[in-house]
Design an enzyme around this catalytic site. Structure first.
Site, mmCIF file in Angstrom:
data_model
loop_
_atom_site.group_PDB
_atom_site.id
_atom_site.type_symbol
_atom_site.label_atom_id
_atom_site.label_comp_id
_atom_site.label_asym_id
_atom_site.label_seq_id
_atom_site.Cartn_x
_atom_site.Cartn_y
_atom_site.Cartn_z
ATOM 1 N N ASP A 122 -4.538 -14.340 -0.163
ATOM 2 C CA ASP A 122 -4.058 -13.443 0.896
ATOM 3 C C ASP A 122 -3.082 -14.171 1.824
ATOM 4 O O ASP A 122 -3.184 -15.382 2.008
ATOM 5 C CB ASP A 122 -5.269 -12.909 1.686
ATOM 6 C CG ASP A 122 -4.940 -11.646 2.474
ATOM 7 O OD1 ASP A 122 -3.856 -11.064 2.251
ATOM 8 O OD2 ASP A 122 -5.766 -11.249 3.310
ATOM 9 N N ASN A 178 -4.405 -1.673 -3.274
ATOM 10 C CA ASN A 178 -3.022 -2.123 -3.044
ATOM 11 C C ASN A 178 -1.968 -1.101 -3.480
ATOM 12 O O ASN A 178 -0.803 -1.206 -3.109
ATOM 13 C CB ASN A 178 -2.756 -3.478 -3.721
ATOM 14 C CG ASN A 178 -3.422 -4.647 -3.031
ATOM 15 O OD1 ASN A 178 -3.809 -5.624 -3.661
ATOM 16 N ND2 ASN A 178 -3.572 -4.575 -1.705
#
Ligand code: IPE
Ligand code: IPE
Ligand code: MG
Length: 257
Positions: free
Chosen positions: A35, A83
């Protein structure tokens, strides 16, 4: 020009395990939530996608280090079922990036004995990417080196619901007694069947959440959260995570003798 992931005559020497780490107490399975790509780019005044590009480099070096240092399995979260909610341009950039990287790196993966697998609902991925994935999985399936799982369109809740459906179908067909469904039977219907559970979960960019990653499999993982943004994740950051892991006492609900 990006270097091949791993090459027969490697441009870099085998990296040895830092001296302060105990080779006998490494996690067998490391999982990573990669991330912070977007923030890495923003800090440099670059478009978010440049962070994803650099994130690929960090993944390549992490795979190489894990392999060199004797970690048996690396599982990386590349794209979640959530996502898809990102801007269309970013999603298509990512899909194209995955295709390009896989096409370019496959030979090196084969040569370096990496066994690559993809976890997630792959049917929703672009057809070209699906066929590259099929090819890469088949061509590396009997490799004996590091096991490298890439979670692509992966969501743990989706995976668990699929297991419930599959077990229910078997019961309905009369092949399975509901009483025979135990933890082992359940785990063997997960996409990670045959893998050990991750011992260590690393999440970069300082976020303290699982974001729908391996909810079943991480039940007893040690968690290492670092502020390092994924594109900056390097040998020092990996060694720090492993050192942190080696200082933990894993009790699995018991008491220390
Ligand atoms: C992780 O980086 C990569 C993917 C989720 C594909 P992000 O893109 O989430 O980066 P941040 O969190 O916005 O910085
Ligand atoms: C998790 O990161 C998914 C991947 C790393 C592929 P996100 O950036 O999507 O997670 P949230 O939105 O911060 O929870
Ligand atoms: Mg993020």
């Amino acid at each position: 020009m990006s270097r091949p992931l791993v090459t027969a005559a490697r441009s870099t020497a085998l990296s040895s395990l830092p001296a302060d780490l105990d080779p006998g107490r490494l996690p067998a399975h490391v999982a990573v939530i990669m991330d912070g790509n977007g923030r890495w780019a923003r800090q440099r005044g670059l478009p978010r996608v440049m962070g994803h590009r650099q994130g690929v480099e960090a993944l390549k070096s992490t795979l190489r280090l894990c392999s060199d240092w004797g970690i048996a399995t690396l599982t990386a979260y590349a794209f979640s079922t959530e996502n898809w909610s990102r801007p269309g341009e970013e999603v298509s950039f990512l899909m194209t990036l995955f295709e390009g990287v896989l096409a370019r790196e496959l030979e090196g993966l084969e040569r370096e004995d990496v066994r690559i697998r993809f976890l997630g609902d792959l049917t929703a991925l672009p057809a070209g990417l699906q066929s590259l994935i099929e090819d890469a999985t088949a061509r590396t399936a009997s490799n004996a080196g590091i096991r490298f799982n890439v979670c692509t369109n992966y969501g743990s809740r989706h995976e668990l619901v699929e297991v419930a459906r599959e077990l229910a179908r078997r019961v309905q067909r009369g092949e399975l007694d509901p009483e025979a469904i135990d933890e082992a039977a359940f785990a063997s219907a997960l996409q990670t069947a045959g893998e050990s559970d991750p011992d260590l979960l690393i999440r970069t960019s300082g976020e303290f959440r699982l974001s729908n990653f391996l909810l079943w499999q991480l039940a007893y993982a040690e968690l290492h959260i670092t502020d390092v943004l994924w594109p900056d994740f390097d040998a020092v950051a990996l060694a720090t995570a492993l050192g942190d892991f080696q200082r933990r006492q894993r009790r699995f609900g018991g008491v220390l003798s």
